[in-house]
Every structure is written in C-alpha cells, then in structure tokens.
Scaffold this motif. Structure first.
Motif, short mmCIF file in Angstrom:
data_model
loop_
_atom_site.label_atom_id
_atom_site.label_comp_id
_atom_site.label_asym_id
_atom_site.label_seq_id
_atom_site.Cartn_x
_atom_site.Cartn_y
_atom_site.Cartn_z
N ILE A 151 -13.30 4.51 -28.74
CA ILE A 151 -13.83 4.12 -27.57
C ILE A 151 -13.46 4.94 -26.29
O ILE A 151 -13.55 4.62 -25.23
CB ILE A 151 -14.12 2.89 -27.21
N HIS A 188 -17.06 9.09 -17.01
CA HIS A 188 -16.77 7.66 -17.94
C HIS A 188 -15.53 8.10 -18.90
O HIS A 188 -15.83 8.98 -19.68
CB HIS A 188 -18.22 7.50 -18.53
N GLY A 190 -13.84 5.99 -20.90
CA GLY A 190 -13.73 4.95 -22.21
C GLY A 190 -13.83 3.53 -21.88
O GLY A 190 -14.39 3.11 -20.82
N SER A 191 -13.77 2.80 -22.84
CA SER A 191 -13.91 1.37 -22.61
C SER A 191 -12.84 0.47 -22.85
O SER A 191 -11.72 0.97 -23.69
CB SER A 191 -15.19 0.99 -23.63
N GLN A 192 -12.89 -0.70 -22.41
CA GLN A 192 -11.79 -1.86 -22.67
C GLN A 192 -10.44 -1.20 -22.41
O GLN A 192 -9.39 -1.10 -23.11
CB GLN A 192 -11.74 -2.29 -24.10
N GLY A 227 -17.96 3.11 -16.45
CA GLY A 227 -17.47 1.77 -16.59
C GLY A 227 -16.11 1.61 -17.25
O GLY A 227 -15.33 2.59 -17.03
N GLY A 228 -15.94 0.72 -18.00
CA GLY A 228 -14.62 1.04 -18.87
C GLY A 228 -13.76 -0.26 -18.83
O GLY A 228 -12.59 -0.56 -19.52
N LEU A 229 -13.87 -1.19 -17.66
CA LEU A 229 -12.82 -2.19 -17.39
C LEU A 229 -12.86 -3.30 -18.55
O LEU A 229 -14.03 -3.61 -19.20
CB LEU A 229 -13.15 -2.86 -16.16
N GLU A 266 -20.41 1.48 -13.72
CA GLU A 266 -21.37 1.25 -14.78
C GLU A 266 -20.47 0.33 -15.61
O GLU A 266 -20.16 0.69 -16.84
CB GLU A 266 -21.93 2.39 -15.50
N ARG A 269 -19.00 -4.48 -20.61
CA ARG A 269 -18.07 -5.36 -21.08
C ARG A 269 -17.74 -6.39 -20.29
O ARG A 269 -17.63 -7.62 -20.57
CB ARG A 269 -16.95 -4.76 -21.88
N ARG A 305 -17.44 -5.86 -34.30
CA ARG A 305 -16.34 -5.11 -33.78
C ARG A 305 -15.01 -5.40 -34.52
O ARG A 305 -14.13 -4.20 -34.47
CB ARG A 305 -16.17 -6.08 -32.20
N TYR A 309 -13.59 -1.74 -35.20
CA TYR A 309 -12.46 -1.25 -34.10
C TYR A 309 -11.30 -1.97 -34.59
O TYR A 309 -10.16 -2.02 -33.73
CB TYR A 309 -12.80 -1.40 -32.53
N1 LLP Z 1 -21.08 4.09 -18.98
C1 LLP Z 1 -21.05 5.01 -19.98
C2 LLP Z 1 -21.38 6.42 -19.84
C3 LLP Z 1 -20.68 4.57 -21.35
O1 LLP Z 1 -20.68 5.28 -22.16
C4 LLP Z 1 -19.97 3.08 -21.35
C5 LLP Z 1 -19.83 2.58 -22.80
C6 LLP Z 1 -20.36 2.29 -20.25
C7 LLP Z 1 -20.58 2.81 -19.17
C8 LLP Z 1 -19.93 1.01 -20.12
O2 LLP Z 1 -18.69 0.93 -20.69
P1 LLP Z 1 -17.97 -0.71 -20.38
O3 LLP Z 1 -17.67 -1.16 -18.95
O4 LLP Z 1 -18.75 -1.72 -21.35
O5 LLP Z 1 -16.68 -0.36 -21.16
N2 LLP Z 1 -19.02 -0.74 -29.04
C9 LLP Z 1 -17.90 -0.61 -28.45
C10 LLP Z 1 -17.90 -0.07 -26.87
C11 LLP Z 1 -18.58 1.34 -26.73
C12 LLP Z 1 -18.83 1.73 -25.24
C13 LLP Z 1 -19.78 2.90 -25.36
N3 LLP Z 1 -19.99 3.27 -23.75
C14 LLP Z 1 -17.00 -1.79 -28.47
O6 LLP Z 1 -17.63 -2.69 -29.01
O7 LLP Z 1 -15.89 -1.92 -27.85
#
Ligand code: LLP
Length: 394
Positions: A151, A188, A190-192, A227-229, A266, A269, A305, A309
């Motif tokens: 991720i 962006h 990454g995530s978490q 996003g990613g937080l 964005e 999570r 998950r 992961y």
């Molecule tokens: N913006 C973009 C361009 C993204 O690719 C993503 C997530 C987000 C925003 C939102 O990210 P967040 O704030 O949720 O971290 N299925 C994986 C997570 C994949 C995230 C993909 N992109 C999991 O269960 O951990």
C-alpha cells in the motif's frame, strides 16, 4: 466515546455482517470539520474506495464532504448517495472511455490524470462531447511511506502518476490542448501512515515542485495531497479518532501555498475505519496438541486484510461471560474462518475470554477496506452492512 454494541439486537441478525456505529462516524466527521473549518481553502474528498455502503455515504455527504472516486461504478454510487458531481475528483491509472464520458457528462470537479496517453484520450473525448475537462496531474513524488509494501504508492517503482521531472512538459502539452484545463497537482504516497514525517516529506516535495514550476512561469490553482492517514488498529476502542489535528497541522506548517490556492485531501481509512466492525459467530472451538482454534462463520471473503496484508484487527468476544478487566479465564486462541485456504486466519495466538460455540465476536476497525473488498469465493454470500440506527428498528 468508543464503539458500542447492543448485543441483544446484534444477535438477531444473521452472521457474518458489518456493523457501523454512526455515532463514531459522526464524531470522526465532526473532528475533521473542526480542523478544516480553520481554513477557508481546505477541502476533504472522502475516498469512497474505503467503503461505499450507501448509509455510510449519506452521512458523509450530510457532513458536507466532497468525494474521491476511482471508477465509473463509484461515480454512479456516490451520485446515488446524493453527492453533487461538482465535488467529485476522479483518479485512477487506467480509466476506460465510458468512465471518462460519464465524468464529463455528469460535470465532475476534476480528473486526476496519470499519464500523457490518458490526457490525450480525455482531450479527444471532451472535444467529441463538446466539453472542457478540468484536470490535475498525479505526480509520483518518489517519497516512501512507512507502511506495508502493498500500500505504498509514491515510489518511482510504483505504477502510479507522472515523474516530477516531466511535469513542466506535461503541463505545457495540456495548455496546448483545446478541451482540457489544467487546474493543479495531485499526490498520494500510500495508506495507513502514522508517521507525520512522511507527510512532511511530501509537503516539502510539493514546495520544491511549485518553486520549479513557478520559475518556468507556470501557476497552479490547487494542490491535492491525497490521503493516507492511518488509524490505531491496536487500541480502537480507546483511540477511535485518528490524529486529525496533527495531520492538518503538517500541511498548515509545511506546505507553502501561493495566494488563492486551495488544498484538497482524499482521506478514506481515517474517516470510516473505526466506525465499522465485522460481527461473526463462533461455529466451533477445536483443540489440537499445540493450539486452540476458534472457527468463526466469517472468512477472508468477508474481510481480506489479514490474509492480504498481514493486517492486525483487534477481536473481542461480545457474549462471553467474564469478569471485566480480569485476566482470569483468558485463553490463547487462533481465530480462523471456514474458507479452504490456510491464509484464512484473522489472528493468531490472541487472548480471549473462554470462547464457545454460538459466541458473537466483533472484529474491530473494519469500516475501511472491509465490506467493499468482500468477495464471493467459495460461492459465499457477500456480507451485508447495518448501522446502529437500523438495529433499533429490527
Ligand atoms: N487517494 C488515492 C489516490 C488513493 O490511491 C487512496 C488509497 C486514497 C486516496 C485513500 O487512502 P487512505 O486515506 O484510505 O489511506 N486496501 C488497502 C488500502 C489501499 C489504499 C489504496 N489507495 C488496505 O486495506 O489497507
């Protein structure tokens, strides 16, 4: 306030299912709005890929958020939930023609464009439809994030975005096109992500790029930082609200904006992760020479998950009779599902009060990337989602 479970009501619903505590969701949305309202140029677009449940989406729309989509299906779903097209940002490395047409016809806020070939196709389709597409370019900032390899997205080796050094050329190309209008930059990493230093590194990279573009006489209107937080998977009940003030403070302090520029976020999570739990029933407890297994009726098809992961979701037994805050009677278990795969394990060697057939377990922090990533492998039914408000009417 932490997540609450009305066990009597929950016990009436066929398991497994997702349960959403709307009080936690509202509290989370309020916490974000409190931070965002300090700035008249900050806009949050909820990343619907994390959870597209209509009831969840309606609450997020009511709180005034914009939305981040990555497919035509998501655009249709968020319009159904009442989001205005004018608040949709549309990302994705491989948009199909029909998805671009849908975005143009509905009049979305902007396309996050990931390559020159995609830009050319958007210009062509917009010209055929007699529209002008607003675009931002997704830039690969080559910033690593301290998170799971599957991720992280902001490294040169990942498939996402356009290299920073090509930006000037790409923006000039867009400026020469008749049916696209370039508004800004999208990132962006990454995530978490829980280390604020990662977001600081991103802000610094954005500053560098803006200086470079400015020197070339290019001005942009908006910056989308993605996003990613992350959320606290270890202590979800004690710590249900992610560190929003630290997160937004990073951008306030480190992102150098030009007058009139807007900043777009964005988050996925961090908005929905802690309001959801997967509720499952214990079918069997089995023991061998070295292990005790709790075999539940939810599997990796309902929440992938942990299998995909190695993710850790805290599990609690909602119905066991035990003395609160006591370790007496606690036993060590592996909690596993019924799917014919050895990776169908929710957690190993965890401590639970003595658990028996028929007990209800809650697998916590499952509001993000849970229900939406479910599959029907083994011909299983997709899990349904219920909110606490719906439980009351059951
Ligand atoms: N913006 C973009 C361009 C993204 O690719 C993503 C997530 C987000 C925003 C939102 O990210 P967040 O704030 O949720 O971290 N299925 C994986 C997570 C994949 C995230 C993909 N992109 C999991 O269960 O951990």
């Amino acid at each position: 306030m932490s997540m609450t479970f009305d066990v009597e009501k929950l016990a009436n619903i066929p398991t497994p299912f997702y349960y959403y505590d709307t009080n936690i969701l509202r509290q989370t949305l309020d916490a974000i709005n409190t931070e965002v309202s300090k700035h008249d140029n900050y806009f949050v677009h909820y990343a619907v890929k994390a959870n597209a449940n209509l009831k969840v989406l309606k609450l997020i729309n009511e709180a005034g958020f914009g939305i981040d989509c990555v497919s035509g299906g998501e655009i249709e779903q968020v319009l159904k939930a009442g989001f205005p097209a004018s608040k949709i940002v549309f990302a994705g490395v491989g948009k199909s023609d029909w998805e671009i047409e849908l975005g143009l016809e509905k009049g979305i806020f902007c396309f996050n464009v990931e390559s020159i070939p995609e830009l050319e196709v958007i210009n062509e389709i917009a010209s055929r439809l007699n529209k002008v597409a607003t675009v931002c370019f997704r830039i690969n900032p080559n910033v690593g994030a301290h998170t799971h390899a599957n991720i992280t997205t902001g490294l040169a080796e990942n498939k996402f975005g356009i290299d920073m050094q090509d930006m000037e050329k790409v923006i000039r190309l867009a400026q020469s096109m008749t049916n696209v209008q370039c508004k800004g930059l999208h990132f962006h990493i990454g995530s978490q992500i829980l280390e604020m230093d990662d977001f600081i590194a991103l802000a610094q990279r954005i500053n560098q790029l803006q200086d470079q573009l400015e020197a070339a006489g290019i001005r942009i209107e908006m910056v989308n930082v993605g996003g990613g937080l992350g959320i606290d998977y270890d202590h979800p009940l004690e710590n249900p609200i992610p560190p929003f003030s630290d997160y937004f403070a990073v951008y306030e302090k480190h992102l150098k904006l030009r007058p009139g520029q807007t900043v777009h976020f964005e988050l996925g999570r961090a908005i929905v992760g802690q309001c959801g739990a997967l509720i499952t029933k214990v079918n069997y407890v089995k023991e061998n020479a070295i292990k005790k297994f709790v075999i539940v009726d939810a599997g990796m098809t309902d929440l992938i998950r942990p299998a995909l992961y190695d993710a850790h979701h805290k599990i609690i037994n909602l119905t066991a009779t035990h003395i609160p805050h006591s370790t007496d009677g606690q036993l060590c278990y592996d909690v596993v599902g019924p799917i014919c795969e050895s990776s169908d394990v929710f957690d190993k060697d965890i401590t639970l009060p003595q658990t028996k057939r028929g007990d209800l377990l809650a697998i916590l922090s499952a509001g993000a990337y849970g229900e939406i990533m479910a599959s029907s492998y083994n011909c299983r039914q997709l899990p349904k989602g219920y909110t606490n408000a719906e439980l009351l009417s059951l």
